[in-house]
Design a protein around this motif. Structure first.
Motif, short mmCIF file in Angstrom:
data_model
loop_
_atom_site.label_atom_id
_atom_site.label_comp_id
_atom_site.label_asym_id
_atom_site.label_seq_id
_atom_site.Cartn_x
_atom_site.Cartn_y
_atom_site.Cartn_z
N LEU A 31 10.68 -38.79 31.46
CA LEU A 31 12.02 -38.04 31.89
C LEU A 31 12.20 -36.80 32.36
O LEU A 31 12.66 -36.32 33.25
CB LEU A 31 13.17 -38.80 31.17
N ALA A 32 11.95 -35.99 31.27
CA ALA A 32 11.70 -34.59 31.23
C ALA A 32 10.70 -34.05 32.23
O ALA A 32 11.15 -33.09 33.12
CB ALA A 32 11.50 -33.89 29.70
N LYS A 33 9.66 -34.68 32.50
CA LYS A 33 8.56 -34.09 33.41
C LYS A 33 9.11 -34.33 34.78
O LYS A 33 8.74 -33.41 35.56
CB LYS A 33 7.35 -35.24 33.06
N SER A 34 9.96 -35.31 35.01
CA SER A 34 10.49 -35.44 36.40
C SER A 34 11.80 -34.63 36.73
O SER A 34 12.55 -34.87 37.82
CB SER A 34 10.68 -37.11 36.80
N GLY A 35 11.99 -33.70 35.72
CA GLY A 35 13.27 -33.15 35.80
C GLY A 35 13.75 -32.43 37.09
O GLY A 35 14.75 -32.64 37.72
N TRP A 36 12.68 -31.64 37.96
CA TRP A 36 13.03 -30.85 38.89
C TRP A 36 13.33 -31.84 40.16
O TRP A 36 14.11 -31.77 40.94
CB TRP A 36 12.07 -29.89 39.31
N GLN A 37 12.30 -32.91 40.01
CA GLN A 37 12.37 -33.93 41.23
C GLN A 37 13.71 -34.67 41.12
O GLN A 37 14.23 -34.65 42.06
CB GLN A 37 11.35 -34.75 41.12
N ALA A 38 13.98 -34.86 39.93
CA ALA A 38 15.28 -35.95 39.67
C ALA A 38 16.43 -35.14 40.08
O ALA A 38 17.39 -35.59 40.45
CB ALA A 38 15.52 -36.12 38.28
N LEU A 39 16.37 -33.57 39.79
CA LEU A 39 17.48 -32.82 40.01
C LEU A 39 17.69 -32.46 41.62
O LEU A 39 18.82 -32.48 42.12
CB LEU A 39 17.31 -31.29 39.23
N PHE A 40 16.53 -32.57 42.19
CA PHE A 40 16.63 -32.25 43.66
C PHE A 40 17.29 -33.67 44.46
O PHE A 40 17.92 -33.53 45.04
CB PHE A 40 15.23 -32.06 44.45
N VAL A 41 16.83 -34.84 43.87
CA VAL A 41 17.30 -36.06 44.39
C VAL A 41 18.76 -36.23 44.11
O VAL A 41 19.37 -36.49 44.82
CB VAL A 41 16.46 -37.43 43.95
#
Length: 255
Positions: A31-41
């Motif tokens: 979940l932490a690894k996908s941080g920037w992508q998740a934030l952008f989405v």
């Protein structure tokens, strides 16, 4: 059948338990690894519905400023429960895209709560109270930092009780109590109740890790017992939430 208060309460318990199950299954590192992508989405999924909802309401349908802001605000909400259920049924809940979607949904819900708190202040006093908005953000941030640690500490006590107790059903009774307590705590701190269930599940998961929580050792066997004993309770309550969604839908309102 009508959506009565009893069905609403059971449905709310169902969605909180569903998010608890999601937290229990979540890999916090992924979940932490996908941080920037998740934030952008999350930010995209928050801004576009708000801007388009506000614009159409205000300029196309001639609603006043406050009504248009509220319409835009309500369209930012995300149904994390339905998203998670679809991913689970597709057996994709552990995939990379699922972690991005889950992270985005959590951020989206927090942004939505902050926005509605700001709009509520605006409707009451006619101006935006920045201090109150920052206070809501602070409470939610504090909840997400402290709640998993607190839940983990309580789970150690539950584990010790389970070792010495001969009482049938001790683990599911205490875990349901813990989940509902964290749902109440989340509500008191300005976050959605279902995020309390998610935080509790995250803390009890096999993959929970925080640098300052090294003393809280993992016990995969205990987590496995929690999953096995909670599954029938979750499977009993979760469908009531989806029944409630169907009962609440009035197709006449579309006209």
């Amino acid at each position: 059948m009508e959506p009565s208060q009893v069905i609403k309460l059971l449905a709310e318990i169902g969605i909180i338990l569903l998010l608890f199950e999601v937290g229990l299954d979540t890999d916090i590192r992924q979940l932490a690894k996908s941080g920037w992508q998740a934030l952008f989405v999350a930010v995209s999924g928050f801004l576009w519905p708000f801007v388009l909802g506000f614009g159409l309401s205000h300029w196309l349908f001639d609603r006043n400023l406050l009504e248009s802001l509220f319409i835009g605000g309500t369209l930012t909400a995300t149904s994390i429960g339905i998203t998670v259920r679809v991913l689970t049924d597709l057996k994709r809940q552990h995939s990379r895209e699922a972690q991005v979607v889950l992270g985005a949904a959590v951020i989206d819900d927090i942004l939505g709560v902050v926005l509605l708190a700001v709009l509520y202040d605006f409707s009451q006093v006619g101006q935006i109270n920045t201090a109150n908005a920052l206070q809501v953000i602070g409470f939610i941030a504090m909840f997400f930092v402290l709640a998993p640690l607190f839940a983990k500490a309580i789970s150690l006590l539950i584990r010790q009780f389970a070792k010495i107790s001969q009482t049938d059903g001790l683990i599911p009774t205490l875990i349901v109590s813990l989940v509902l307590f964290f749902a109440w705590l989340a509500h008191e701190m300005g976050a959605p109740e279902l995020l309390g269930g998610f935080a509790a599940g995250l803390a009890l998961s096999r993959r929970f890790f925080l640098p300052f929580a090294m003393a809280l050792h993992e016990d995969p066997d205990f987590t496995g017992r929690i999953e096995a004993q909670m599954r029938p309770i979750i499977q009993l309550f979760v469908p009531i939430f989806f029944v409630m969604v169907g009962l609440s839908l009035n197709l006449r309102e579309i006209d």
